[in-house]
Design an enzyme around this catalytic site. Structure first.
Site, PDB file in Angstrom:
ATOM      1  N   LYS A  15       5.288   5.867 -19.347  1.00 39.65           N
ATOM      2  CA  LYS A  15       4.355   6.260 -19.161  1.00 39.65           C
ATOM      3  C   LYS A  15       4.046   7.649 -18.467  1.00 39.65           C
ATOM      4  O   LYS A  15       3.049   8.802 -19.112  1.00 39.65           O
ATOM      5  CB  LYS A  15       3.187   5.106 -19.569  1.00 39.65           C
ATOM      6  N   ARG A  90      -3.846  -3.874 -18.284  1.00 40.17           N
ATOM      7  CA  ARG A  90      -2.758  -4.550 -17.665  1.00 40.17           C
ATOM      8  C   ARG A  90      -2.742  -6.514 -17.755  1.00 40.17           C
ATOM      9  O   ARG A  90      -0.989  -7.004 -17.808  1.00 40.17           O
ATOM     10  CB  ARG A  90      -1.821  -4.371 -16.192  1.00 40.17           C
ATOM     11  N   ARG A 126      14.458   7.202  -9.949  1.00 41.69           N
ATOM     12  CA  ARG A 126      13.601   7.703  -9.879  1.00 41.69           C
ATOM     13  C   ARG A 126      12.392   8.565  -8.681  1.00 41.69           C
ATOM     14  O   ARG A 126      13.034   7.690  -7.877  1.00 41.69           O
ATOM     15  CB  ARG A 126      12.239   7.254 -10.796  1.00 41.69           C
ATOM     16  N   ARG A 159       9.438   4.956  -4.722  1.00 42.46           N
ATOM     17  CA  ARG A 159       8.756   4.245  -4.394  1.00 42.46           C
ATOM     18  C   ARG A 159       8.924   2.931  -3.987  1.00 42.46           C
ATOM     19  O   ARG A 159      10.434   2.424  -4.265  1.00 42.46           O
ATOM     20  CB  ARG A 159       7.716   3.558  -5.593  1.00 42.46           C
ATOM     21  N   ARG A 170       8.664  -6.953 -11.541  1.00 42.41           N
ATOM     22  CA  ARG A 170       7.537  -6.087 -12.414  1.00 42.41           C
ATOM     23  C   ARG A 170       7.665  -6.441 -13.565  1.00 42.41           C
ATOM     24  O   ARG A 170       6.733  -6.208 -13.901  1.00 42.41           O
ATOM     25  CB  ARG A 170       7.594  -4.840 -11.873  1.00 42.41           C
TER      26      ARG A 170
HETATM   27  P1  AMP Z   1       2.252   1.523 -11.927  1.00 42.77           P
HETATM   28  O1  AMP Z   1       2.402   3.190 -10.821  1.00 42.77           O
HETATM   29  O2  AMP Z   1       1.636   1.697 -12.791  1.00 42.77           O
HETATM   30  O3  AMP Z   1       3.383   1.186 -12.061  1.00 42.77           O
HETATM   31  O4  AMP Z   1       1.077   0.888 -10.556  1.00 42.77           O
HETATM   32  C1  AMP Z   1       2.141   0.127  -9.775  1.00 42.77           C
HETATM   33  C2  AMP Z   1       1.663  -1.267  -8.745  1.00 42.77           C
HETATM   34  O5  AMP Z   1      -0.502  -0.573  -9.198  1.00 42.77           O
HETATM   35  C3  AMP Z   1       1.886  -1.759 -10.116  1.00 42.77           C
HETATM   36  O6  AMP Z   1       2.629  -2.625  -9.586  1.00 42.77           O
HETATM   37  C4  AMP Z   1       0.248  -3.267  -9.625  1.00 42.77           C
HETATM   38  O7  AMP Z   1       0.533  -3.582  -7.862  1.00 42.77           O
HETATM   39  C5  AMP Z   1      -0.645  -1.936  -9.438  1.00 42.77           C
HETATM   40  N1  AMP Z   1      -1.392  -1.595 -10.864  1.00 42.77           N
HETATM   41  C6  AMP Z   1      -1.774  -0.438 -11.473  1.00 42.77           C
HETATM   42  N2  AMP Z   1      -2.031  -0.218 -12.548  1.00 42.77           N
HETATM   43  C7  AMP Z   1      -2.941  -1.710 -12.689  1.00 42.77           C
HETATM   44  C8  AMP Z   1      -3.344  -2.176 -13.372  1.00 42.77           C
HETATM   45  N3  AMP Z   1      -4.793  -1.842 -14.693  1.00 42.77           N
HETATM   46  N4  AMP Z   1      -4.241  -3.669 -12.952  1.00 42.77           N
HETATM   47  C9  AMP Z   1      -3.231  -4.649 -11.656  1.00 42.77           C
HETATM   48  N5  AMP Z   1      -2.787  -3.956 -11.260  1.00 42.77           N
HETATM   49  C10 AMP Z   1      -2.363  -2.907 -11.034  1.00 42.77           C
END
Ligand code: AMP
Length: 214
Positions: A15, A90, A126, A159, A170
């Protein structure tokens, strides 16, 4: 009418990388809740301190925190023609609240599909730039110089939540809370499925075609 693209899919489906390209081509801002949250964590704000506890475990950050961030961001001036969402919504509650803001706009949801082993593989390779957030993959999109960002010359890091056990959590969270959104958007007839394990250029051009169709 605003053009709104929602990028949906499991962690590691691409994404962020796809979103960056689409943002350049379509000239729409990319709004990544993950990036916005990581920024707050880095700046050690109150919000960041709260979010960090959830993010490190691969859990979702509470809705009220994320919704406040998104609501503020989509009201900014650069979002007046539209925007691309990466990592939001999400869960169903987020989707329903978002819908109230966007139901009159031209919304398309792109589902980047990929299987679990592919995702774990991709995430463990990554690396991201600690400064500008650019995304690399040690095998598929390696930086020109080892461990250094091509774009800004800063150091690349892994990360914390890209470590394998957190990735597995996740994925679990994704299947439990996020995947029901596929049906939610399918019922609205705005869901488009694309294989996330293809070539980046092909994925992007496919999405551009979808976006251009009325
Ligand atoms: P991502 O970079 O999109 O994988 O997001 C990393 C982390 O941020 C996720 O594992 C969640 O802990 C938090 N996060 C990101 N977007 C959301 C969302 N829309 N709702 C809740 N937590 C989020």
């Amino acid at each position: 009418m605003k053009k709104i693209l929602i990028l949906l899919g499991p962690p590691g489906a691409g994404k962020g990388t796809v979103g960056e390209k689409l943002s350049e081509i379509l000239n729409l801002p990319l709004i990544s809740t993950g990036d916005l949250l990581r920024e707050s964590v880095k700046n050690n704000t109150d919000l960041g301190k709260k979010a960090k506890i959830y993010m490190e475990k691969g859990e979702l950050v509470p809705d009220e925190i994320v919704l406040a961030i998104v609501e503020g961001r989509i009201k900014e001036d650069d979002c007046k023609d539209g925007f691309i969402l990466d990592g939001f919504p999400r869960n169903l509650n987020q989707a329903e609240i978002l819908w109230k803001f966007i139901e009159k706009e031209k919304v398309k949801v792109i589902y980047l599909k990929a299987d679990d082993e592919f995702l774990v593989q991709r995430l463990s390779n990554r690396r991201i730039c600690e400064k500008c957030g650019a995304i690399y993959h040690l095998i598929n999109i390696p930086p020109k110089v080892d461990e250094i960002c091509d774009k800004c010359g800063s150091k690349l890091i892994q990360r914390q939540d890209d470590k394998e056990e957190v990735v597995r959590n996740r994925l679990k969270v994704y299947y439990n809370l996020t995947s029901p959104l596929l049906d939610y958007y399918r019922k609205k007839n705005i869901l488009f499925t694309i294989a996330g394990d293809g070539k980046l250029e092909e994925i992007v051009s496919e999405i551009i075609k979808i976006e251009k169709n009325a």
